[in-house]
Design a protein around this motif. Structure first.
Motif, PDB file in Angstrom:
ATOM      1  N   ASP A 459      21.528 -10.636  -5.076  1.00 38.15           N
ATOM      2  CA  ASP A 459      20.862 -11.626  -5.933  1.00 38.15           C
ATOM      3  C   ASP A 459      19.356 -11.395  -6.024  1.00 38.15           C
ATOM      4  N   VAL A 460      18.781 -10.895  -4.939  1.00 36.15           N
ATOM      5  CA  VAL A 460      17.318 -10.819  -4.857  1.00 36.15           C
ATOM      6  C   VAL A 460      16.903  -9.491  -4.231  1.00 36.15           C
ATOM      7  N   PHE A 461      15.908  -8.841  -4.832  1.00 37.09           N
ATOM      8  CA  PHE A 461      15.321  -7.641  -4.236  1.00 37.09           C
ATOM      9  C   PHE A 461      13.902  -7.997  -3.800  1.00 37.09           C
ATOM     10  N   VAL A 462      13.624  -7.815  -2.521  1.00 36.54           N
ATOM     11  CA  VAL A 462      12.328  -8.180  -1.951  1.00 36.54           C
ATOM     12  C   VAL A 462      11.392  -6.977  -2.046  1.00 36.54           C
ATOM     13  N   MET A 463      10.250  -7.164  -2.738  1.00 35.75           N
ATOM     14  CA  MET A 463       9.330  -6.069  -3.028  1.00 35.75           C
ATOM     15  C   MET A 463       7.945  -6.336  -2.435  1.00 35.75           C
ATOM     16  N   ALA A 464       7.202  -5.272  -2.251  1.00 33.46           N
ATOM     17  CA  ALA A 464       5.820  -5.370  -1.779  1.00 33.46           C
ATOM     18  C   ALA A 464       4.926  -4.542  -2.685  1.00 33.46           C
ATOM     19  N   GLY A 473       2.150  -2.173   3.590  1.00 28.67           N
ATOM     20  CA  GLY A 473       3.470  -2.147   2.965  1.00 28.67           C
ATOM     21  C   GLY A 473       4.302  -3.384   3.259  1.00 28.67           C
ATOM     22  N   PHE A 474       3.780  -4.267   4.136  1.00 26.28           N
ATOM     23  CA  PHE A 474       4.450  -5.540   4.449  1.00 26.28           C
ATOM     24  C   PHE A 474       5.921  -5.358   4.806  1.00 26.28           C
ATOM     25  N   LEU A 475       6.199  -4.308   5.554  1.00 30.33           N
ATOM     26  CA  LEU A 475       7.594  -4.044   5.918  1.00 30.33           C
ATOM     27  C   LEU A 475       8.184  -5.177   6.751  1.00 30.33           C
ATOM     28  N   TYR A 496      14.015   0.856   1.891  1.00 31.29           N
ATOM     29  CA  TYR A 496      13.792   1.391   3.238  1.00 31.29           C
ATOM     30  C   TYR A 496      12.611   2.365   3.261  1.00 31.29           C
ATOM     31  N   LYS A 497      11.453   1.876   2.870  1.00 31.48           N
ATOM     32  CA  LYS A 497      10.220   2.646   2.956  1.00 31.48           C
ATOM     33  C   LYS A 497       9.119   1.738   3.499  1.00 31.48           C
ATOM     34  N   ALA A 498       8.276   2.307   4.357  1.00 31.90           N
ATOM     35  CA  ALA A 498       7.207   1.495   4.942  1.00 31.90           C
ATOM     36  C   ALA A 498       6.175   1.087   3.888  1.00 31.90           C
ATOM     37  N   ARG A 503       7.305   1.457  -8.699  1.00 23.07           N
ATOM     38  CA  ARG A 503       8.360   2.037  -9.546  1.00 23.07           C
ATOM     39  C   ARG A 503       9.632   2.291  -8.741  1.00 23.07           C
ATOM     40  N   GLN A 504       9.492   2.733  -7.495  1.00 19.87           N
ATOM     41  CA  GLN A 504      10.661   2.968  -6.640  1.00 19.87           C
ATOM     42  C   GLN A 504      11.449   1.685  -6.421  1.00 19.87           C
ATOM     43  N   GLN A 505      10.737   0.590  -6.223  1.00 17.73           N
ATOM     44  CA  GLN A 505      11.400  -0.688  -5.954  1.00 17.73           C
ATOM     45  C   GLN A 505      12.086  -1.244  -7.199  1.00 17.73           C
TER      46      GLN A 505
END
Length: 562
Positions: A459-464, A473-475, A496-498, A503-505
């Motif tokens: 439902d939700v993609f958490v992005m930074a 990067g707020f991992l 799964y990136k620090a 664009r990747q997200q």
């Protein structure tokens, strides 16, 4: 002397040096011979299978083929096995299920399971293989399609051919269970010639709903058919017809037409092919292959080519020859009751009374039925068109003379449990339906656009968002937010990136059409808040809705329920 010795040594050395090439040529010839023998023996095995030869004859030739292949493994003569490289593939008639295909199949599972439960069904699971003697003799001519397994510890076993015989075996082992509505969704195995894109496979799911127990006539039969209609309607398979007949009417027809009692089942199997073959070819099978007289075959045609609505029953009852047969007259009463009950359920218009329907399985004793759609029937080929491959291993997906076939079937089988019961004449009347999920899947998959199927339910993609040398990067913050969402039943993911790039997200979220994103930047972190943005917006400048961390879950739950 020295010259002669040197010459002899040189000759022997030359011969010695040529030994590898001589050996390789000889072994190459041997290998070629083995390859030719393997190819020839393979043709023998395929020919026997296509001709329906007895299993013991086929097994003998298969053993010879395996022996030749074992010879080939050691053909180098070095004592070492040859290169173990092989082609990565699934066995013929099987496939891997992945991504959107799995999502659609699970949607089918849930749809029918909900209907089964609504009608009081309880689930049952049985082993994927049974003792060979349990399955033997239950499927008529189709018994040749059973997959047999090697002897394991003194037990001869076979992969289950359907879910009905294992259910009957279970009932016989549990005599205290006198009444049950059971459903079972599981894989079954048949060594049939595959047509993969049309749902004709060697490993496939069946989906069964059965009612076992002694009840007043035709009441459980009518509810089983109601369940079938509800399932096909809910799955939205398109226009369909359920062909229905009664085994005792067929048996009465064969008797009054003069079919010998020992040929009834085999002639019934031939009649069942009328949905795929013209009468002339079915008649030829009866007369030439099965030894029926031509006059008897012609009499049979006067009945089995009839089809229509429930009014056909009156025509059959008025037939003086057929109405004098006790088996047929008993079945007429069943059909009258059934048509009456189907009308009460409001589904009578879904049925066609079709006298050509015979169902090849031996265990049916009463009403029989199968559901067909426009995709079920094959394309009729002219005599000048090329016939499909006779290789029983070949995939017939591109053969227009092969249709999807029936998408559901079933009937009454009152004597099957008694075959396994310890006490003589211990019968448990049963009736059931079976949906061919792969065939239904093949119809739905060709109709539903890819964009209407989400392979992932997030439902939700958490992005930074951020940048610069100081940006972290707020991992951990993304992990904490996902943890909070998961605990509240909200499906969420993060990259799964620090230090992920925007664009990747967005690409990761777009891949599975995730509807919402939570965006974290330094401003949001400083304010203990998050930004909720709807994905897929045309206006890329829309920054979304800023909400506090305390209200995040509540706001998302509201957005997801709208």
């Amino acid at each position: 002397m020295f010259t002669f010795t040197r010459h002899l040594f040189t000759t022997k050395l030359s011969t010695f040096r040529r030994l590898p090439s001589i050996w390789n040529r000889r072994m190459s010839a041997v290998g070629q011979d083995i390859n030719e023998r393997i190819s020839a023996q393979g043709n023998v095995v395929r020919a026997l299978k296509s001709q329906g030869a007895p299993k013991n004859e086929i097994d003998k030739e298969v053993e010879k083929l395996l022996a030749l292949k074992n010879l080939k493994v050691g053909e180098s003569g070095s004592g070492k096995k040859k290169d173990n490289s092989f082609t990565l593939k699934t066995p013929k008639g099987t496939k891997d299920w992945y991504d959107k295909d799995v999502v659609l199949r699970e949607r089918i599972f849930k749809t029918v399971t909900d209907i089964f439960k609504r009608h009081g069904g309880v689930t049952l699971d049985t082993p994927v293989f049974e003792l060979k003697e349990i399955l033997a003799g239950k499927y008529g001519e189709d018994s040749k399609l059973i997959y047999d397994l090697k002897d394991q510890g003194g037990e001869l076993c076979s992969l289950r051919y359907d879910l009905t015989v294992p259910f009957a075996r279970w009932l016989a082992m549990n005599p205290k269970v006198t009444n049950i509505k059971r459903y079972h969704i599981a894989k079954v195995y048949r060594r049939d010639q595959p047509a993969m894109t049309k749902g004709r496979m060697r490993e496939f799911y069946q989906c069964d709903f059965d009612i076992a127990g002694s009840f007043d006539p035709m009441i459980p039969d009518s509810e089983a058919l109601k369940v079938l209609v509800e399932s096909l309607d809910a799955l939205e398979v398109g226009n369909y017809t359920i062909k229905i007949n009664h085994r005792q009417i067929l048996d009465g027809i064969f008797t009054v037409c003069g079919v010998p009692s020992d040929k009834v089942r085999t002639i019934s199997s031939a009649v069942d092919k009328l949905d795929k073959l013209p009468w002339e070819e079915v008649k030829r099978e009866m007369v030439v292959e099965k030894g029926l007289s031509e006059d008897v075959a012609d009499k049979i045609s006067e009945y089995v080519l009839l089809k229509g609505d429930c009014s056909l029953l009156n025509k059959l009852k008025s037939d003086s020859l057929l109405s004098s047969n006790p088996s047929a007259t008993s079945a007429f009463k069943d059909m009258e009751l059934l048509f009456d009950y189907l009308e009460s359920f409001g589904i009578l218009n879904k049925f066609s009374f079709d006298m050509s329907l015979a169902r090849g399985l031996d265990y049916y004793t009463g009403i029989i039925y199968e559901a067909v759609t426009e995709a079920s029937a094959p394309k009729v080929k002219s005599s000048t068109e090329k016939k499909s491959s006779e290789d029983p291993e070949a995939d017939r997906s591109n053969d227009d003379s092969i249709g999807v076939g029936s998408i559901a079937a079933g009937g009454r089988y009152d004597n099957l449990v008694g075959m396994f019961a310890a006490k003589k004449n211990s019968q448990v009347p049963c009736v059931g339906i079976s949906l061919g999920l792969e065939r239904i899947f093949s119809i739905l998959r060709s109709r539903i656009p890819d964009e209407e199927i989400r392979a992932n339910e997030v439902d939700v993609f958490v992005m930074a968002f951020g940048g610069g040398k100081e940006w972290t990067g707020f991992l951990k913050e993304r992990m904490q937010i996902c943890d909070e969402l998961w605990k509240n039943g909200i499906k969420a993911e993060f990259l799964y990136k620090a230090k992920p790039k925007p664009r990747q997200q967005f690409d990761a979220a777009d891949k599975y059409a995730v509807p919402f994103s939570i965006i974290l930047g330094q401003d949001e972190i400083d304010q203990n808040s998050v930004r909720i943005r709807k994905m897929g917006l045309k206006e890329k400048s829309d920054e979304g809705q800023l909400v506090s961390r305390a209200d995040m879950v509540k706001v998302l739950q509201g957005l997801l329920t709208n």
